[in-house]
Scaffold this motif. Sequence first.
Motif, PDB file in Angstrom:
ATOM      1  N   SER A 145       4.867  -7.711   0.222  1.00  0.00           N
ATOM      2  CA  SER A 145       3.865  -7.976   1.245  1.00  0.00           C
ATOM      3  C   SER A 145       4.486  -8.691   2.448  1.00  0.00           C
ATOM      4  CB  SER A 145       2.729  -8.822   0.662  1.00  0.00           C
ATOM      5  OG  SER A 145       1.761  -9.116   1.652  1.00  0.00           O
ATOM      6  N   THR A 146       5.372  -9.640   2.177  1.00  0.00           N
ATOM      7  CA  THR A 146       6.063 -10.350   3.252  1.00  0.00           C
ATOM      8  C   THR A 146       6.893  -9.384   4.094  1.00  0.00           C
ATOM      9  OG1 THR A 146       6.179 -12.408   1.975  1.00  0.00           O
ATOM     10  CG2 THR A 146       7.778 -12.147   3.764  1.00  0.00           C
ATOM     11  N   LEU A 147       7.560  -8.440   3.434  1.00  0.00           N
ATOM     12  CA  LEU A 147       8.367  -7.448   4.148  1.00  0.00           C
ATOM     13  C   LEU A 147       7.487  -6.517   4.978  1.00  0.00           C
ATOM     14  CD1 LEU A 147      10.923  -6.580   1.326  1.00  0.00           C
ATOM     15  CD2 LEU A 147      11.444  -7.731   3.495  1.00  0.00           C
ATOM     16  N   ARG A 148       6.370  -6.101   4.435  1.00  0.00           N
ATOM     17  CA  ARG A 148       5.461  -5.233   5.182  1.00  0.00           C
ATOM     18  C   ARG A 148       4.944  -5.929   6.436  1.00  0.00           C
ATOM     19  NH1 ARG A 148       0.657  -3.049   1.897  1.00  0.00           N
ATOM     20  NH2 ARG A 148       0.469  -1.705   3.738  1.00  0.00           N
ATOM     21  N   ASN A 149       4.621  -7.195   6.302  1.00  0.00           N
ATOM     22  CA  ASN A 149       4.150  -7.959   7.464  1.00  0.00           C
ATOM     23  C   ASN A 149       5.231  -8.046   8.535  1.00  0.00           C
ATOM     24  OD1 ASN A 149       1.608  -8.461   6.369  1.00  0.00           O
ATOM     25  ND2 ASN A 149       2.236 -10.403   5.435  1.00  0.00           N
ATOM     26  N   ALA A 150       6.475  -8.224   8.101  1.00  0.00           N
ATOM     27  CA  ALA A 150       7.586  -8.302   9.060  1.00  0.00           C
ATOM     28  C   ALA A 150       7.777  -6.973   9.775  1.00  0.00           C
ATOM     29  CB  ALA A 150       8.862  -8.709   8.336  1.00  0.00           C
ATOM     30  N   LEU A 151       7.669  -5.873   9.046  1.00  0.00           N
ATOM     31  CA  LEU A 151       7.830  -4.552   9.647  1.00  0.00           C
ATOM     32  C   LEU A 151       6.751  -4.271  10.684  1.00  0.00           C
ATOM     33  CD1 LEU A 151       8.736  -2.502   6.445  1.00  0.00           C
ATOM     34  CD2 LEU A 151      10.277  -3.029   8.349  1.00  0.00           C
ATOM     35  N   ASN A 152       5.557  -4.729  10.406  1.00  0.00           N
ATOM     36  CA  ASN A 152       4.457  -4.541  11.339  1.00  0.00           C
ATOM     37  C   ASN A 152       4.577  -5.479  12.537  1.00  0.00           C
ATOM     38  OD1 ASN A 152       1.324  -5.539  12.007  1.00  0.00           O
ATOM     39  ND2 ASN A 152       1.628  -3.327  11.900  1.00  0.00           N
ATOM     40  N   THR A 153       4.873  -6.743  12.285  1.00  0.00           N
ATOM     41  CA  THR A 153       4.972  -7.735  13.349  1.00  0.00           C
ATOM     42  C   THR A 153       6.133  -7.444  14.294  1.00  0.00           C
ATOM     43  OG1 THR A 153       4.022  -9.453  11.935  1.00  0.00           O
ATOM     44  CG2 THR A 153       5.293 -10.185  13.843  1.00  0.00           C
ATOM     45  N   ASN A 154       7.277  -7.100  13.734  1.00  0.00           N
ATOM     46  CA  ASN A 154       8.492  -6.955  14.538  1.00  0.00           C
ATOM     47  C   ASN A 154       8.632  -5.587  15.202  1.00  0.00           C
ATOM     48  OD1 ASN A 154       8.894  -9.415  13.325  1.00  0.00           O
ATOM     49  ND2 ASN A 154      10.957  -9.005  12.646  1.00  0.00           N
ATOM     50  N   PHE A 155       8.135  -4.527  14.519  1.00  0.00           N
ATOM     51  CA  PHE A 155       8.396  -3.168  15.017  1.00  0.00           C
ATOM     52  C   PHE A 155       7.140  -2.310  15.138  1.00  0.00           C
ATOM     53  CE2 PHE A 155      11.732  -4.493  11.903  1.00  0.00           C
ATOM     54  CZ  PHE A 155      12.688  -4.908  12.824  1.00  0.00           C
ATOM     55  N   ASN A 156       5.972  -2.884  14.876  1.00  0.00           N
ATOM     56  CA  ASN A 156       4.708  -2.143  14.904  1.00  0.00           C
ATOM     57  C   ASN A 156       4.728  -0.948  13.948  1.00  0.00           C
ATOM     58  OD1 ASN A 156       3.375  -3.728  16.928  1.00  0.00           O
ATOM     59  ND2 ASN A 156       4.672  -2.722  18.470  1.00  0.00           N
ATOM     60  N   LEU A 157       5.411  -1.109  12.824  1.00  0.00           N
ATOM     61  CA  LEU A 157       5.479  -0.043  11.835  1.00  0.00           C
ATOM     62  C   LEU A 157       4.277  -0.096  10.899  1.00  0.00           C
ATOM     63  CD1 LEU A 157       9.279  -0.131  10.925  1.00  0.00           C
ATOM     64  CD2 LEU A 157       8.083   1.602  12.283  1.00  0.00           C
ATOM     65  N   VAL A 158       3.667   1.048  10.700  1.00  0.00           N
ATOM     66  CA  VAL A 158       2.534   1.169   9.780  1.00  0.00           C
ATOM     67  C   VAL A 158       3.090   1.538   8.409  1.00  0.00           C
ATOM     68  CG1 VAL A 158       0.403   2.408   9.251  1.00  0.00           C
ATOM     69  CG2 VAL A 158       1.022   1.910  11.642  1.00  0.00           C
ATOM     70  N   THR A 159       2.733   0.774   7.393  1.00  0.00           N
ATOM     71  CA  THR A 159       3.286   0.998   6.062  1.00  0.00           C
ATOM     72  C   THR A 159       2.192   1.061   5.006  1.00  0.00           C
ATOM     73  OG1 THR A 159       3.564  -1.360   5.561  1.00  0.00           O
ATOM     74  CG2 THR A 159       5.396  -0.255   6.681  1.00  0.00           C
ATOM     75  N   THR A 160       2.518   1.690   3.889  1.00  0.00           N
ATOM     76  CA  THR A 160       1.662   1.675   2.702  1.00  0.00           C
ATOM     77  C   THR A 160       2.538   1.406   1.491  1.00  0.00           C
ATOM     78  OG1 THR A 160       1.866   4.085   2.493  1.00  0.00           O
ATOM     79  CG2 THR A 160      -0.098   3.259   3.599  1.00  0.00           C
ATOM     80  N   ILE A 161       1.885   1.019   0.402  1.00  0.00           N
ATOM     81  CA  ILE A 161       2.591   0.784  -0.857  1.00  0.00           C
ATOM     82  C   ILE A 161       2.536   2.049  -1.699  1.00  0.00           C
ATOM     83  CG2 ILE A 161       2.569  -0.477  -3.055  1.00  0.00           C
ATOM     84  CD1 ILE A 161       3.588  -2.125  -0.792  1.00  0.00           C
ATOM     85  N   HIS A 162       3.682   2.437  -2.215  1.00  0.00           N
ATOM     86  CA  HIS A 162       3.753   3.566  -3.140  1.00  0.00           C
ATOM     87  C   HIS A 162       4.244   3.051  -4.486  1.00  0.00           C
ATOM     88  CE1 HIS A 162       4.349   6.501   0.465  1.00  0.00           C
ATOM     89  NE2 HIS A 162       3.100   6.106   0.331  1.00  0.00           N
ATOM     90  N   ASN A 163       3.494   3.334  -5.512  1.00  0.00           N
ATOM     91  CA  ASN A 163       3.902   2.937  -6.856  1.00  0.00           C
ATOM     92  C   ASN A 163       4.894   3.943  -7.416  1.00  0.00           C
ATOM     93  OD1 ASN A 163       2.389   0.634  -7.010  1.00  0.00           O
ATOM     94  ND2 ASN A 163       0.592   1.651  -7.860  1.00  0.00           N
ATOM     95  N   LYS A 164       5.935   3.454  -8.028  1.00  0.00           N
ATOM     96  CA  LYS A 164       6.939   4.302  -8.672  1.00  0.00           C
ATOM     97  C   LYS A 164       7.013   3.932 -10.132  1.00  0.00           C
ATOM     98  CE  LYS A 164      10.300   7.381  -8.429  1.00  0.00           C
ATOM     99  NZ  LYS A 164      10.106   8.766  -7.983  1.00  0.00           N
TER     100      LYS A 164
END
Length: 229
Positions: A145-164
């Motif tokens: 979750s911390t990484l997803r927030n960084a990706l959005n905050t820093n680069f405006n990247l939209v992400t989702t979680i995929h279960n493997k």
Amino acid sequence: MNKPIFEFLVGNLLGDASIKRTVTGKAYITFEQSLKKSEYLNYLHELVKSNGIPLNKEYPTVYSRQDDRFGVTNKSLYFRTEALEELKPLADMFLDESGKKIVPKNISEVLTERGLAHWIMDDGQRVKRGGVTLCTDSFNSEEVSTLRNALNTNFNLVTTIHNKKSSSGSMYERIYVNKDSLELIKPTLSSHLHDSMLYKINLDRDFKQDTEGFISDSDIITDIDIFDI
């Protein structure tokens, strides 16, 4: 340590690189890749060396591991830096008290586009339909979750979680970066990607060079592999 060195080391430490403390208050970083990615590993070796970070050996070393599950021997290339005081701040960021690698809580303050490119080269998986998946298997849900927030905050990247699902039946989380948002930063990312890693973000094979020899089944995610939550 200058800014570009710090940035790419942050990216590699989010990926396959490991960092360890020594009893003398120093730290060293180890880089390892499979033999099929030897060109990329040699690129990292030259990058570290040319930026003045002392290495414990002049050339990368071949390492063999026996996989008893399948009765095969897996070979990889690795190299590591010398133990250095200047690497200790990175160890303090990426290691907990027990020495386990963690995601720094302030990762959004230190993750740049150069760092993201190195993270993708290390732990990114190509998605045929577009976007890229970051293999965050070793991190827990809070860290992801911390990484997803960084990706959005820093680069405006939209992400989702995929279960493997692993072969043992356990589930872990990976970050899928949305195709459309990734497209917006591809031009900048490509300037930091080694030629052999361009395929990970679906750049045209003629963009720099043909990377056919560096793609294996384990490096490509199809729609069937993806489970959105």
